[in-house]
Design a protein around this motif. Sequence first.
Motif, PDB file in Angstrom:
ATOM      1  N   ASP A 199       0.935  -1.151  -0.157  1.00 53.27           N
ATOM      2  CA  ASP A 199       0.023  -0.174  -0.125  1.00 53.27           C
ATOM      3  C   ASP A 199       0.774   1.149   0.089  1.00 53.27           C
ATOM      4  O   ASP A 199       0.439   2.350   0.751  1.00 53.27           O
ATOM      5  CB  ASP A 199      -0.995   0.012   1.360  1.00 53.27           C
ATOM      6  CG  ASP A 199      -2.186  -0.953   1.043  1.00 53.27           C
ATOM      7  OD1 ASP A 199      -2.478  -1.416   0.022  1.00 53.27           O
ATOM      8  OD2 ASP A 199      -2.234  -1.470   2.115  1.00 53.27           O
ATOM      9  N   GLY A 200       2.048   1.149  -0.747  1.00 52.87           N
ATOM     10  CA  GLY A 200       2.963   2.507  -0.886  1.00 52.87           C
ATOM     11  C   GLY A 200       4.046   2.502   0.049  1.00 52.87           C
ATOM     12  O   GLY A 200       4.859   3.471  -0.323  1.00 52.87           O
ATOM     13  N   LYS A 201       4.031   1.633   0.837  1.00 52.22           N
ATOM     14  CA  LYS A 201       5.048   1.785   2.205  1.00 52.22           C
ATOM     15  C   LYS A 201       6.027   1.004   1.639  1.00 52.22           C
ATOM     16  O   LYS A 201       5.849  -0.391   1.548  1.00 52.22           O
ATOM     17  CB  LYS A 201       4.606   1.343   3.534  1.00 52.22           C
ATOM     18  CG  LYS A 201       3.350   2.383   3.960  1.00 52.22           C
ATOM     19  CD  LYS A 201       2.916   1.912   5.293  1.00 52.22           C
ATOM     20  CE  LYS A 201       1.605   3.071   5.646  1.00 52.22           C
ATOM     21  NZ  LYS A 201       1.236   2.404   7.289  1.00 52.22           N
ATOM     22  N   PRO A 202       7.399   1.399   1.578  1.00 52.87           N
ATOM     23  CA  PRO A 202       8.542   0.416   1.006  1.00 52.87           C
ATOM     24  C   PRO A 202       9.169  -0.117   2.153  1.00 52.87           C
ATOM     25  O   PRO A 202       9.331   0.220   3.430  1.00 52.87           O
ATOM     26  CB  PRO A 202       9.388   1.628   0.542  1.00 52.87           C
ATOM     27  CG  PRO A 202       9.277   2.888   1.176  1.00 52.87           C
ATOM     28  CD  PRO A 202       7.733   2.958   1.413  1.00 52.87           C
ATOM     29  N   ALA A 203       9.610  -1.399   1.922  1.00 51.44           N
ATOM     30  CA  ALA A 203      10.400  -2.254   2.912  1.00 51.44           C
ATOM     31  C   ALA A 203      11.514  -2.921   1.792  1.00 51.44           C
ATOM     32  O   ALA A 203      10.915  -3.495   0.786  1.00 51.44           O
ATOM     33  CB  ALA A 203       9.500  -2.883   3.731  1.00 51.44           C
ATOM     34  N   LYS A 204      12.207  -3.610   2.744  1.00 50.23           N
ATOM     35  CA  LYS A 204      13.251  -4.689   2.179  1.00 50.23           C
ATOM     36  C   LYS A 204      12.420  -5.942   1.350  1.00 50.23           C
ATOM     37  O   LYS A 204      11.338  -6.497   2.175  1.00 50.23           O
ATOM     38  CB  LYS A 204      14.204  -5.162   2.958  1.00 50.23           C
ATOM     39  CG  LYS A 204      15.255  -6.067   2.146  1.00 50.23           C
ATOM     40  CD  LYS A 204      16.529  -6.562   3.107  1.00 50.23           C
ATOM     41  CE  LYS A 204      17.058  -7.522   2.753  1.00 50.23           C
ATOM     42  NZ  LYS A 204      18.216  -8.149   3.687  1.00 50.23           N
ATOM     43  N   ALA A 205      12.763  -6.175   0.024  1.00 55.99           N
ATOM     44  CA  ALA A 205      11.945  -7.383  -0.509  1.00 55.99           C
ATOM     45  C   ALA A 205      12.260  -8.742  -0.099  1.00 55.99           C
ATOM     46  O   ALA A 205      13.469  -8.785   0.112  1.00 55.99           O
ATOM     47  CB  ALA A 205      11.701  -7.203  -2.039  1.00 55.99           C
ATOM     48  N   PRO A 206      11.517  -9.579  -0.043  1.00 50.59           N
ATOM     49  CA  PRO A 206      11.957 -11.040   0.401  1.00 50.59           C
ATOM     50  C   PRO A 206      12.653 -11.576  -0.844  1.00 50.59           C
ATOM     51  O   PRO A 206      12.485 -11.042  -2.167  1.00 50.59           O
ATOM     52  CB  PRO A 206      10.588 -11.859   0.722  1.00 50.59           C
ATOM     53  CG  PRO A 206       9.527 -10.912  -0.048  1.00 50.59           C
ATOM     54  CD  PRO A 206       9.845  -9.577  -0.038  1.00 50.59           C
ATOM     55  N   ARG A 207      13.434 -12.658  -0.799  1.00 48.65           N
ATOM     56  CA  ARG A 207      14.273 -12.920  -1.914  1.00 48.65           C
ATOM     57  C   ARG A 207      13.384 -13.561  -2.926  1.00 48.65           C
ATOM     58  O   ARG A 207      12.169 -14.332  -2.951  1.00 48.65           O
ATOM     59  CB  ARG A 207      15.066 -14.064  -1.450  1.00 48.65           C
ATOM     60  CG  ARG A 207      16.026 -14.675  -2.392  1.00 48.65           C
ATOM     61  CD  ARG A 207      17.139 -15.583  -1.774  1.00 48.65           C
ATOM     62  NE  ARG A 207      18.054 -16.265  -2.691  1.00 48.65           N
ATOM     63  CZ  ARG A 207      18.866 -15.473  -3.204  1.00 48.65           C
ATOM     64  NH1 ARG A 207      19.168 -14.274  -2.846  1.00 48.65           N
ATOM     65  NH2 ARG A 207      19.811 -16.139  -4.257  1.00 48.65           N
ATOM     66  N   LEU A 208      13.833 -13.400  -3.983  1.00 44.39           N
ATOM     67  CA  LEU A 208      13.056 -13.952  -5.310  1.00 44.39           C
ATOM     68  C   LEU A 208      13.723 -15.101  -5.959  1.00 44.39           C
ATOM     69  O   LEU A 208      15.185 -15.264  -5.750  1.00 44.39           O
ATOM     70  CB  LEU A 208      13.084 -12.424  -6.349  1.00 44.39           C
ATOM     71  CG  LEU A 208      12.995 -12.968  -7.900  1.00 44.39           C
ATOM     72  CD1 LEU A 208      11.486 -13.402  -8.021  1.00 44.39           C
ATOM     73  CD2 LEU A 208      13.645 -11.845  -8.786  1.00 44.39           C
ATOM     74  N   ASP A 209      13.151 -16.019  -6.269  1.00 48.75           N
ATOM     75  CA  ASP A 209      13.538 -17.155  -7.220  1.00 48.75           C
ATOM     76  C   ASP A 209      13.759 -17.014  -8.638  1.00 48.75           C
ATOM     77  O   ASP A 209      12.833 -16.816  -9.273  1.00 48.75           O
ATOM     78  CB  ASP A 209      12.938 -18.566  -6.878  1.00 48.75           C
ATOM     79  CG  ASP A 209      13.543 -19.903  -7.475  1.00 48.75           C
ATOM     80  OD1 ASP A 209      14.394 -19.756  -8.211  1.00 48.75           O
ATOM     81  OD2 ASP A 209      12.954 -20.849  -7.329  1.00 48.75           O
ATOM     82  N   PRO A 210      15.053 -16.484  -9.037  1.00 49.12           N
ATOM     83  CA  PRO A 210      15.207 -16.000 -10.433  1.00 49.12           C
ATOM     84  C   PRO A 210      14.681 -17.246 -11.268  1.00 49.12           C
ATOM     85  O   PRO A 210      14.366 -16.930 -12.545  1.00 49.12           O
ATOM     86  CB  PRO A 210      16.568 -16.009 -10.576  1.00 49.12           C
ATOM     87  CG  PRO A 210      16.961 -15.595  -9.186  1.00 49.12           C
ATOM     88  CD  PRO A 210      16.457 -16.430  -8.328  1.00 49.12           C
ATOM     89  N   ASP A 211      14.711 -18.588 -11.260  1.00 49.83           N
ATOM     90  CA  ASP A 211      14.318 -19.618 -12.009  1.00 49.83           C
ATOM     91  C   ASP A 211      12.773 -19.681 -12.324  1.00 49.83           C
ATOM     92  O   ASP A 211      12.361 -19.953 -13.489  1.00 49.83           O
ATOM     93  CB  ASP A 211      14.953 -20.905 -11.638  1.00 49.83           C
ATOM     94  CG  ASP A 211      16.362 -20.761 -11.662  1.00 49.83           C
ATOM     95  OD1 ASP A 211      17.034 -20.213 -12.510  1.00 49.83           O
ATOM     96  OD2 ASP A 211      17.049 -21.644 -10.679  1.00 49.83           O
TER      97      ASP A 211
END
Length: 230
Positions: A199-211
């Motif tokens: 909802d517009g509030k930034p925070a560190k993103a969880p890890r992404l699985d690139p595959d």
Amino acid sequence: MKRSGPLFTLLAGLVLALFMLSVNATSGTGSSSYTDSSSDPAEPTAPPAASTPAERPSPTRAATPSPSPTPTKKAPADARYAGRTDDDSASVAITLRDGEAVAYFCDGRATESWLKGDVEDDGSMRLTGKNGAKLDGRIVGDKVRGTVEIRKRTWAFTAPRTSKPSGVYRATSEVRGQQLDGGWIVQPDGSQVGILKRDGKPAKAPRLDPDTGAVVLADGGRLTARPVVP
């Protein structure tokens, strides 16, 4: 009577003299008007036709060489670039396709920006984003060198050319009533950085699985991120 004979004779002679004089005068006039055809000059020949100057051959024109075709400029090849700012405080990723570019700047905490624009034939680019954000860069060899300006702060960066799974990814979705918008940069060494807004509030993103593009949220929710292209 004897005296009239000589007088008669005299008168007859006078008449004869006058007659002869008259005949001579008439004959002289007629001869003066006669023209002897034998003395006529030869018939004049037709005047020679005016000589027409010979037509001069048209000067031979040197063949004009056809102009050399202008070399067709070619837009930079489609590619992915990913790197970091010179102060190592943030990451920058750029994707090129068909002469256009999209870029993502992210410090992994609170500052991010999506930018896009055209790429010139010489490899230069000026991308723009929200709130006056801009990226000025140029392809130099196998990397992009440039600067990013956000909120009057400027970062210099270098982004080497890379390939999948490196690059920039994004996911937008509504999960459990919250509007989620996440961005990730995967570096060539496998490291990654991202920001997920709730909802517009930034925070560190969880890890992404690139595959697979899968993202597992802390509350058990799931997102699927996709590579970003222009």
